[in-house]
Design an enzyme around this catalytic site. Structure first.
Site, PDB file in Angstrom:
ATOM      1  N   ARG A  76       0.855  -1.185   0.000  1.00 30.32           N
ATOM      2  CA  ARG A  76       0.000   0.000   0.000  1.00 30.32           C
ATOM      3  C   ARG A  76       0.897   1.243   0.000  1.00 30.32           C
ATOM      4  NH1 ARG A  76      -2.331   2.911   4.865  1.00 30.32           N
ATOM      5  NH2 ARG A  76      -3.811   4.365   3.939  1.00 30.32           N
ATOM      6  N   HIS A 120      -2.751  10.978   1.199  1.00 22.31           N
ATOM      7  CA  HIS A 120      -2.194  10.728   2.535  1.00 22.31           C
ATOM      8  C   HIS A 120      -1.544  12.039   2.993  1.00 22.31           C
ATOM      9  CE1 HIS A 120      -0.700   7.319   5.325  1.00 22.31           C
ATOM     10  NE2 HIS A 120      -0.331   8.462   5.896  1.00 22.31           N
ATOM     11  N   GLU A 165      -7.108   8.286   6.685  1.00 20.00           N
ATOM     12  CA  GLU A 165      -7.350   8.880   7.992  1.00 20.00           C
ATOM     13  C   GLU A 165      -7.832  10.326   7.912  1.00 20.00           C
ATOM     14  OE1 GLU A 165      -3.733   8.347  10.216  1.00 20.00           O
ATOM     15  OE2 GLU A 165      -3.993   6.197  10.392  1.00 20.00           O
ATOM     16  N   ASN A 292      -7.265   1.523  10.133  1.00 19.33           N
ATOM     17  CA  ASN A 292      -5.948   1.653  10.756  1.00 19.33           C
ATOM     18  C   ASN A 292      -6.139   1.606  12.266  1.00 19.33           C
ATOM     19  OD1 ASN A 292      -5.100   2.118   8.174  1.00 19.33           O
ATOM     20  ND2 ASN A 292      -4.435   4.235   8.512  1.00 19.33           N
ATOM     21  N   TYR A 294      -3.973   1.392  16.121  1.00 21.73           N
ATOM     22  CA  TYR A 294      -2.722   1.389  16.890  1.00 21.73           C
ATOM     23  C   TYR A 294      -2.930   1.208  18.386  1.00 21.73           C
ATOM     24  CZ  TYR A 294      -0.417   2.903  12.628  1.00 21.73           C
ATOM     25  OH  TYR A 294       0.059   2.952  11.348  1.00 21.73           O
ATOM     26  N   GLU A 370      -3.385  -0.328   8.182  1.00 19.68           N
ATOM     27  CA  GLU A 370      -2.186   0.029   8.955  1.00 19.68           C
ATOM     28  C   GLU A 370      -2.301  -0.569  10.342  1.00 19.68           C
ATOM     29  OE1 GLU A 370      -1.108   4.165   9.404  1.00 19.68           O
ATOM     30  OE2 GLU A 370      -1.523   4.569   7.295  1.00 19.68           O
TER      31      GLU A 370
HETATM   32  O1  IFM Z   1       2.834   7.386  10.267  1.00 20.36           O
HETATM   33  C1  IFM Z   1       1.459   7.402  10.452  1.00 20.36           C
HETATM   34  C2  IFM Z   1       0.745   7.279   9.130  1.00 20.36           C
HETATM   35  O2  IFM Z   1       1.108   8.274   8.243  1.00 20.36           O
HETATM   36  C3  IFM Z   1      -0.754   7.378   9.351  1.00 20.36           C
HETATM   37  N1  IFM Z   1      -1.194   6.472  10.364  1.00 20.36           N
HETATM   38  C4  IFM Z   1      -0.468   6.427  11.607  1.00 20.36           C
HETATM   39  C5  IFM Z   1       1.018   6.268  11.340  1.00 20.36           C
HETATM   40  C6  IFM Z   1       1.784   6.231  12.668  1.00 20.36           C
HETATM   41  O3  IFM Z   1       1.569   7.394  13.395  1.00 20.36           O
END
Ligand code: IFM
Length: 464
Positions: A76, A120, A165, A292, A294, A370
């Site tokens: 990606r 992005h 995002e 995405n 985290y 992500e």
């Molecule tokens: O690096 C970023 C990415 O550009 C977008 N999503 C989160 C990642 C980590 O912060």
């Protein structure tokens, strides 16, 4: 015991143009808001910029060879709007398109499926000078740009993602002000949300008019698994979930904004920027939703007794901070373990999130576009990086995806963030997310232990 993934499940990695490409003024590329922002004193750690980054623009062949060596099935990447339509509208830059065309060809030659993200975060600066995402015209320009990319790459790219995002673009860019363009105004952030949603819809519509009917269209959202500090924070959870998740998901997948969220925010804006007919445009049919993930999100209402630390922003993980875009909720620090970003590590929260999305929007297949972690990597004398902490994070989160699939969620792919260490926005080069180490002096790439581990995951089609 191996937790094997379903047949056809794809393993990939993700990157983004400004974070890796460099070559910011070559072959016709013009400035984006991130060139301007990162060159503004005080906006990024140590004044870091994406001027050189990983120099991927010149080294993409070496990077595709690395991908092949890792056994990646998919990759990606994002297309830089200011490389392709340098001033945001009008003239198309053939050299910029050619770069992505060569990249796609090389990926395909190596059996790696390309997934292209159109936006992005590198908005052409002239569009920002005219108001950026607070200006409806930016969404229209995005539709035109989507047509250009669709015509050039649509014959070879099987899946396109419109936006990466939009939460970050709108709230970090126009409310918290910690991302480009650095505006701090909740009303502007809400206008940006709508114009990003509109751009998404116009982009899908434009793409579909120039690509084959088999081309899949998607969007990538950084959805949040929101929890409250106590049972008294139920309304704050509803509100932040609405502001972070449903304000994108509902118009895109159901053709309407969530009324409760609009009602919450009427003291900030009158929403006059939402025009008749916009909902139908935003609701353009999608084939797959990119998520995405985290870390989990913890919130409390502003009447809960917490007070934000002076000047705290969304990036202050150890302080109570305002949730960007609203004056009705705070983000509350969470207990560890943490990544180097200060983000709480909690893999089951990803399972919860996937099952929630599957429950509320059951018709759309999902992909993780992500997931990954920054840690303070130590480079050994022989150049290797033994990043056991990253392997543990990835192992548990891939396992969490498997749990969600076992419980019924339709998840089709996992894109690890990130292939390479890269420019981590306001944190500059201080945070490393890559499974391949980049020496920023020599630009030499070295596969970390996590990269070698991921190769095994792909080969085994699962984790132990
Ligand atoms: O690096 C970023 C990415 O550009 C977008 N999503 C989160 C990642 C980590 O912060």
């Amino acid at each position: 015991m191996t937790r094997t993934f379903p047949d056809g499940f794809l393993w990939g990695t993700a990157t983004a143009s400004y974070q890796i490409e460099g070559a910011v003024d070559e072959d016709g590329r013009k400035p984006s808001i991130w060139d301007t922002f990162s060159h503004t004193p005080g906006m990024t750690k140590d004044g870091d910029t994406g001027d050189v980054a990983d120099d991927h623009y010149h080294r993409f062949a070496e990077d595709v060879a690395l991908m092949a060596d890792l056994g990646l099935q998919a990759y990606r990447f994002s297309v830089a709007w200011p490389r392709v339509v340098p001033t945001g509208s009008g003239a198309v830059n053939r050299a910029g398109l050619d770069f992505y065309s060569r990249l796609v060809d090389l990926l395909l030659e190596n059996g790696i499926e390309p997934l292209a993200t159109l936006y992005h975060w590198d908005l052409p600066q002239p569009l920002q000078d005219a108001g950026g995402w607070t200006n409806r015209a930016t969404a229209e320009r995005f539709g035109e740009y989507a047509t250009v990319v669709g015509r050039a790459l649509g014959d070879r790219v099987p899946t396109f993602t419109t936006l990466n995002e939009p939460w970050c673009s709108a709230y970090l860019g126009y409310s918290a002000g910690v991302h480009a363009p650095g505006v701090q105004d909740n009303a502007s952030a809400l206008a940006a949300v709508h114009h990003l949603n509109l751009a998404h819809g116009l982009g899908v519509r434009a793409m579909r008019s120039v690509v084959a009917s088999t081309t899949a269209m998607s969007v990538t959202l950084n959805l949040q698994n929101v929890r409250g500090v106590s049972a008294d924070d139920t309304d704050a959870v509803r509100h932040v979930d609405g502001l972070s998740n449903r304000i994108f998901l509902d118009p895109m997948l159901r053709g309407m904004y969530p009324e409760d969220v609009l009602d919450d925010l009427r003291h900030i804006t009158d929403f006059a920027f939402i025009h008749d007919g916009d909902a139908a445009v935003i609701n353009a049919p999608l084939d797959v939703l990119g998520i995405n993930y985290y870390f989990p999100t913890l919130v409390a209402g502003t009447s809960s007794g917490y007070a934000p630390a002076e000047g705290a922003t969304r990036y202050d993980w150890n302080d109570v901070a305002p949730v960007p875009g609203t004056d009705l909720a705070y983000q509350i620090p969470q207990e560890g373990p943490y990544t180097a970003m200060g983000w709480r590590i909690e893999a089951p929260s990803l399972t919860e999130l996937l099952l929630r999305v599957h429950r509320d929007y059951p018709e759309i297949p999902l992909m993780i576009t992500e997931n990954g972690a920054a840690f303070d990597d130590v480079v050994a004398a022989d150049g290797t990086v033994h990043d056991a902490d990253r392997i543990a994070y990835l192992h548990d989160h891939i396992g969490a995806v498997h749990d969600a699939i076992t419980a019924g969620a339709d998840v089709r792919a996992y894109f690890l963030w990130s292939l390479l260490d890269n420019f981590e926005w306001a944190f500059g080069y201080s945070k490393r997310f890559g499974i391949v180490h980049v020496d920023y002096e020599t630009l030499e790439r070295t596969v970390k232990d996590s990269g070698n581990w991921y190769r095994e995951v792909i080969a085994n089609h699962g984790v132990n």
